[in-house]
Scaffold this active site. Structure first.
Site, PDB file in Angstrom:
ATOM      1  N   GLY A 122       0.842  -1.179   0.000  1.00 13.41           N
ATOM      2  CA  GLY A 122       0.000   0.000   0.000  1.00 13.41           C
ATOM      3  C   GLY A 122       0.882   1.236   0.000  1.00 13.41           C
ATOM      4  O   GLY A 122       2.072   1.185  -0.352  1.00 13.41           O
ATOM      5  N   ILE A 128       2.272   2.985   2.401  1.00 11.67           N
ATOM      6  CA  ILE A 128       3.466   2.927   3.247  1.00 11.67           C
ATOM      7  C   ILE A 128       4.490   1.959   2.657  1.00 11.67           C
ATOM      8  O   ILE A 128       5.684   2.263   2.592  1.00 11.67           O
ATOM      9  CB  ILE A 128       3.092   2.524   4.685  1.00 11.67           C
ATOM     10  N   GLU A 150      -1.712  -2.088  23.349  1.00 15.33           N
ATOM     11  CA  GLU A 150      -1.112  -0.768  23.289  1.00 15.33           C
ATOM     12  C   GLU A 150      -0.185  -0.593  24.497  1.00 15.33           C
ATOM     13  O   GLU A 150      -0.404  -1.193  25.549  1.00 15.33           O
ATOM     14  CB  GLU A 150      -2.198   0.312  23.301  1.00 15.33           C
ATOM     15  N   HIS A 185       4.890   1.828  19.880  1.00 14.85           N
ATOM     16  CA  HIS A 185       3.887   2.216  18.883  1.00 14.85           C
ATOM     17  C   HIS A 185       4.033   3.702  18.545  1.00 14.85           C
ATOM     18  O   HIS A 185       3.113   4.501  18.696  1.00 14.85           O
ATOM     19  CB  HIS A 185       2.471   1.904  19.368  1.00 14.85           C
ATOM     20  N   ALA A 186       5.221   4.044  18.082  1.00  9.62           N
ATOM     21  CA  ALA A 186       5.568   5.440  17.827  1.00  9.62           C
ATOM     22  C   ALA A 186       5.753   5.759  16.355  1.00  9.62           C
ATOM     23  O   ALA A 186       6.008   6.914  16.001  1.00  9.62           O
ATOM     24  CB  ALA A 186       6.855   5.777  18.574  1.00  9.62           C
ATOM     25  N   ALA A 187       5.607   4.767  15.473  1.00  4.02           N
ATOM     26  CA  ALA A 187       5.933   4.990  14.062  1.00  4.02           C
ATOM     27  C   ALA A 187       5.120   6.117  13.447  1.00  4.02           C
ATOM     28  O   ALA A 187       5.624   6.905  12.648  1.00  4.02           O
ATOM     29  CB  ALA A 187       5.736   3.702  13.263  1.00  4.02           C
TER      30      ALA A 187
END
Length: 317
Positions: A154, A156, A264, A284-286
């Site tokens: 996709g 990304i 999370e 979960h910082a991307a």
């Protein structure tokens, strides 16, 4: 229409106020929430009377959805919508729109942060330098001329391919649908099994669905090279964490860069990947950059405006 923002969107109040004018200038009511709560009763109270919800990535249960009998639309300031009770929305015929594309650059860039950190031992090198040690035992590997396998092409995945090409990588891809754009960049589409067996770096960029849950399991990890690394910035359950940790600890693969887990953050300290060898983890910082947060707020509010104008965009349900 009563439009309720159920949680903050990590941008300034001034930004929210400015974006909300597109609603209020048309006579709609906008109710913002600037403090996140996981208290069910508080969420239900906030949701009362809403025609539209604006949310980010907090779980949205059927109970909260059903507590708003007038609810017709949910604008999600996120790419995935698996944290929303989809069945409840289907039963009430609620439209769900996502913030497609808001974090493409951010996620792709952290992907390479994890790749380079893993290949070049950046975290242990930092520790060594701070403790008056040398590079002994920390000599890494180049990214140049490595085969980068991209699972999911996709927006990304394609951006990852573009950056990988600039680094001098050879590109393999696996996706349900082949894209000419991807092939033009240089991606060669192959089966998932061939991608896993031929790639030096496997980078995951697929949504979480029934088909992708545990897509990377013990059997598929066994296909990877002992020298290869796995990067997951997609969704935690796409990977069997126990199987990956076992492979890392037994040197079946060389390393991993992980931004997403089954839950999370905060991640429990006994999670297998927090204790696996040669693993770089981030909470979960991307997606999280100043630029992407503003971009997603703009998309999220525009989704509501487009829906109000009977021209919905980014419709997921």
């Amino acid at each position: 229409m009563r439009i309720v923002m159920l949680e903050p969107l990590a941008v300034s109040k001034e930004t929210i106020d400015s974006l909300a004018k597109s609603f209020t200038n048309q006579g709609h009511e906008f109710i913002p929430c600037y403090q996140k709560t996981e208290n069910k009763e508080a969420l239900i109270a906030q949701a009362s009377g809403a025609d539209v919800f604006i949310i980010a990535n907090s779980p949205l249960s059927a109970e909260v959805i059903n507590s708003a009998p007038n609810l017709k639309m949910i604008s999600v300031a996120f790419t995935g919508i698996d944290h929303v009770d989809i069945q409840a929305c289907k039963e009430k015929e609620i439209t769900i729109c996502n913030a497609a594309g808001y974090s493409t650059h951010s996620v792709a860039e952290l992907t390479f942060g994890l790749i380079l950190s893993t290949l070049r031992n950046i975290v242990p090198c930092d520790t060594a330098a701070r403790n008056e040690n040398t590079k002994a035992g920390l000599v890494g590997n180049e990214l140049y001329n490595k085969t980068l396998g991209i699972v999911g092409t996709g927006a990304i995945g394609i951006r990852v391919a573009e950056i990988g090409k600039a680094f001098g990588c050879k590109l393999l891809g696996y996706s349900r649908t082949k894209k000419q754009t991807a092939e033009n960049i240089g991606i060669k589409y192959v089966s998932l099994e061939k991608l896993l067996s031929k790639s030096d770096i496997v980078s995951l960029h697929v949504p979480l669905t029934a088909e992708t849950k545990s897509l990377i399991n013990k059997e598929r990890i066994a296909l990877m090279k002992p020298s290869s690394i796995l990067i997951n910035v997609a969704r935690g359950p796409v990977v069997d964490s126990n199987a990956l940790a076992e492979a890392l600890n037994n040197y079946k693969i060389s390393g991993a860069g992980i931004d997403v887990f089954e839950m999370e953050p905060p991640i429990p300290e006994d999670h297998p990947l927090l204790n696996a060898k040669n693993t770089v983890v981030t909470p979960h910082a991307a997606f999280a950059t100043d630029e992407s947060m503003v971009r997603r707020a703009e998309i999220t509010f525009n989704n509501v405006l487009s829906w109000l104008n009977d021209e919905p965009e980014n419709v997921m349900l």
